[in-house]
Design a protein around this motif. Structure first.
Motif, PDB file in Angstrom:
ATOM      1  N   VAL A   1       0.839  -1.201   0.000  1.00  0.00           N
ATOM      2  CA  VAL A   1       0.000   0.000   0.000  1.00  0.00           C
ATOM      3  C   VAL A   1       0.873   1.249   0.000  1.00  0.00           C
ATOM      4  N   CYS A   2       1.932   1.237   0.803  1.00  0.00           N
ATOM      5  CA  CYS A   2       2.825   2.406   0.862  1.00  0.00           C
ATOM      6  C   CYS A   2       3.541   2.637  -0.472  1.00  0.00           C
ATOM      7  N   LEU A   3       3.883   1.569  -1.163  1.00  0.00           N
ATOM      8  CA  LEU A   3       4.523   1.715  -2.472  1.00  0.00           C
ATOM      9  C   LEU A   3       3.551   2.289  -3.502  1.00  0.00           C
ATOM     10  N   CYS A   4       2.299   1.856  -3.465  1.00  0.00           N
ATOM     11  CA  CYS A   4       1.302   2.403  -4.397  1.00  0.00           C
ATOM     12  C   CYS A   4       0.990   3.862  -4.096  1.00  0.00           C
TER      13      CYS A   4
ATOM     14  N   LEU B   1      -0.783   8.376   6.486  1.00  0.00           N
ATOM     15  CA  LEU B   1      -2.149   7.884   6.306  1.00  0.00           C
ATOM     16  C   LEU B   1      -3.019   8.903   5.581  1.00  0.00           C
ATOM     17  N   THR B   2      -2.745  10.169   5.790  1.00  0.00           N
ATOM     18  CA  THR B   2      -3.496  11.216   5.096  1.00  0.00           C
ATOM     19  C   THR B   2      -3.283  11.133   3.590  1.00  0.00           C
ATOM     20  N   ALA B   3      -2.035  10.932   3.178  1.00  0.00           N
ATOM     21  CA  ALA B   3      -1.738  10.816   1.749  1.00  0.00           C
ATOM     22  C   ALA B   3      -2.316   9.533   1.157  1.00  0.00           C
ATOM     23  N   ILE B   4      -2.306   8.455   1.930  1.00  0.00           N
ATOM     24  CA  ILE B   4      -2.856   7.191   1.439  1.00  0.00           C
ATOM     25  C   ILE B   4      -4.358   7.324   1.211  1.00  0.00           C
ATOM     26  N   VAL B   5      -5.060   7.965   2.146  1.00  0.00           N
ATOM     27  CA  VAL B   5      -6.504   8.159   1.989  1.00  0.00           C
ATOM     28  C   VAL B   5      -6.798   9.130   0.849  1.00  0.00           C
ATOM     29  N   ALA B   6      -5.979  10.181   0.708  1.00  0.00           N
ATOM     30  CA  ALA B   6      -6.184  11.157  -0.369  1.00  0.00           C
ATOM     31  C   ALA B   6      -5.977  10.526  -1.743  1.00  0.00           C
ATOM     32  N   ASN B   7      -5.085   9.552  -1.855  1.00  0.00           N
ATOM     33  CA  ASN B   7      -4.867   8.872  -3.136  1.00  0.00           C
ATOM     34  C   ASN B   7      -6.050   7.997  -3.540  1.00  0.00           C
ATOM     35  N   GLN B   8      -6.929   7.683  -2.597  1.00  0.00           N
ATOM     36  CA  GLN B   8      -8.072   6.828  -2.883  1.00  0.00           C
ATOM     37  C   GLN B   8      -9.374   7.630  -2.940  1.00  0.00           C
ATOM     38  N   ALA B   9      -9.299   8.835  -3.435  1.00  0.00           N
ATOM     39  CA  ALA B   9     -10.460   9.738  -3.434  1.00  0.00           C
ATOM     40  C   ALA B   9     -11.588   9.246  -4.337  1.00  0.00           C
ATOM     41  N   TYR B  10     -11.270   8.534  -5.383  1.00  0.00           N
ATOM     42  CA  TYR B  10     -12.283   8.064  -6.326  1.00  0.00           C
ATOM     43  C   TYR B  10     -12.373   6.550  -6.279  1.00  0.00           C
ATOM     44  N   ILE B  11     -13.536   6.028  -6.625  1.00  0.00           N
ATOM     45  CA  ILE B  11     -13.740   4.579  -6.558  1.00  0.00           C
ATOM     46  C   ILE B  11     -12.754   3.835  -7.448  1.00  0.00           C
ATOM     47  N   SER B  12     -12.416   4.396  -8.580  1.00  0.00           N
ATOM     48  CA  SER B  12     -11.497   3.720  -9.497  1.00  0.00           C
ATOM     49  C   SER B  12     -10.076   3.644  -8.952  1.00  0.00           C
ATOM     50  N   SER B  13      -9.756   4.406  -7.938  1.00  0.00           N
ATOM     51  CA  SER B  13      -8.398   4.381  -7.382  1.00  0.00           C
ATOM     52  C   SER B  13      -8.338   3.730  -6.006  1.00  0.00           C
ATOM     53  N   TRP B  14      -9.384   3.025  -5.586  1.00  0.00           N
ATOM     54  CA  TRP B  14      -9.342   2.323  -4.307  1.00  0.00           C
ATOM     55  C   TRP B  14      -8.311   1.215  -4.369  1.00  0.00           C
ATOM     56  N   TYR B  15      -7.553   1.059  -3.317  1.00  0.00           N
ATOM     57  CA  TYR B  15      -6.518   0.021  -3.280  1.00  0.00           C
ATOM     58  C   TYR B  15      -7.097  -1.367  -3.074  1.00  0.00           C
TER      59      TYR B  15
ATOM     60  N   LEU C   1      -8.790  -0.744  16.464  1.00  0.00           N
ATOM     61  CA  LEU C   1      -7.613  -0.163  15.817  1.00  0.00           C
ATOM     62  C   LEU C   1      -7.273  -0.879  14.520  1.00  0.00           C
ATOM     63  N   MET C   2      -7.273  -2.195  14.533  1.00  0.00           N
ATOM     64  CA  MET C   2      -6.940  -2.966  13.332  1.00  0.00           C
ATOM     65  C   MET C   2      -7.994  -2.753  12.237  1.00  0.00           C
ATOM     66  N   SER C   3      -9.260  -2.702  12.617  1.00  0.00           N
ATOM     67  CA  SER C   3     -10.315  -2.459  11.625  1.00  0.00           C
ATOM     68  C   SER C   3     -10.192  -1.068  11.023  1.00  0.00           C
ATOM     69  N   SER C   4      -9.841  -0.099  11.853  1.00  0.00           N
ATOM     70  CA  SER C   4      -9.647   1.268  11.347  1.00  0.00           C
ATOM     71  C   SER C   4      -8.473   1.333  10.376  1.00  0.00           C
ATOM     72  N   LEU C   5      -7.404   0.619  10.679  1.00  0.00           N
ATOM     73  CA  LEU C   5      -6.263   0.582   9.755  1.00  0.00           C
ATOM     74  C   LEU C   5      -6.654  -0.046   8.418  1.00  0.00           C
ATOM     75  N   TRP C   6      -7.441  -1.119   8.467  1.00  0.00           N
ATOM     76  CA  TRP C   6      -7.846  -1.767   7.221  1.00  0.00           C
ATOM     77  C   TRP C   6      -8.700  -0.829   6.378  1.00  0.00           C
ATOM     78  N   VAL C   7      -9.596  -0.098   7.023  1.00  0.00           N
ATOM     79  CA  VAL C   7     -10.441   0.851   6.287  1.00  0.00           C
ATOM     80  C   VAL C   7      -9.602   1.983   5.698  1.00  0.00           C
ATOM     81  N   LEU C   8      -8.643   2.486   6.455  1.00  0.00           N
ATOM     82  CA  LEU C   8      -7.812   3.584   5.953  1.00  0.00           C
ATOM     83  C   LEU C   8      -6.879   3.152   4.826  1.00  0.00           C
ATOM     84  N   LEU C   9      -6.339   1.944   4.936  1.00  0.00           N
ATOM     85  CA  LEU C   9      -5.359   1.502   3.942  1.00  0.00           C
ATOM     86  C   LEU C   9      -5.998   0.998   2.664  1.00  0.00           C
ATOM     87  N   PHE C  10      -7.122   0.327   2.773  1.00  0.00           N
ATOM     88  CA  PHE C  10      -7.720  -0.273   1.584  1.00  0.00           C
ATOM     89  C   PHE C  10      -9.071   0.344   1.294  1.00  0.00           C
TER      90      PHE C  10
END
Length: 115
Positions: A24-27, A33-47, A106-115
Motif C-alpha cells: 500500500v505504501c509503495l502504491c 495515512l493522510t496521503a494514502i486516503v487522499a490517493n483513494q479519493a475516487y472509486i477507481s483508485s481504491w486500493y 484499531l486494526m479495523s480502522s487501519l484496514w479501512v484507511l489503507l484499503f
C-alpha cells in the motif's frame, strides 16, 4: 507450549501484515495515512480493487492478530476450564476485554484507511 504457539502465530502474521502494508505504501508513494486516503479519493483508485490479494492477506492477518476464529487456538480455551477468563474478575476482566476490543477497533480502522 501455548506461549510458543502464540508467539509463532503473532510473528508469522505480523510479517504478512507488514508486506501488505508495504504494498500500500509503495502504491501511495507515502507513509502518511493522510496521503494514502487522499490517493483513494475516487472509486477507481481504491486500493482494495488494485491490491485485492494484499487486502485479503491483511484482513486474515487482522483476524490472526486479534485472536478471532479460526485463529483463537493458541489460547487453548477448551483445554482449560474457561481459559484466561478464570484468572480475572470484575475490573481486571473488564480492562482485559476493553484492551482486546480496542485492538480490534484499531486494526479495523487501519484496514479501512489503507484499503
Amino acid at each position: 507450549m501455548g506461549s510458543v504457539r502464540s508467539a509463532a502465530q503473532m510473528i508469522s502474521y505480523e510479517i504478512a501484515m507488514g508486506f501488505a502494508l508495504l504494498g500500500v505504501c509503495l502504491c501511495a508513494g507515502s507513509l502518511s495515512l493522510t496521503a494514502i486516503v487522499a490517493n483513494q479519493a475516487y472509486i477507481s483508485s481504491w486500493y482494495t480493487l488494485a491490491l485485492f490479494p494484499l487486502s485479503i492477506v491483511f484482513f486474515i492477518s487482522i483476524l490472526a492478530e486479534t485472536n478471532r476464529a479460526p485463529f483463537d487456538l493458541p489460547e487453548a480455551e477448551a483445554e482449560l476450564v474457561s481459559g484466561y477468563n478464570t484468572e480475572y474478575s470484575s475490573v481486571t476482566f473488564a480492562l482485559f476485554f476493553l484492551g482486546e476490543y480496542a485492538n480490534m477497533l484499531l486494526m479495523s480502522s487501519l484496514w479501512v484507511l489503507l484499503f
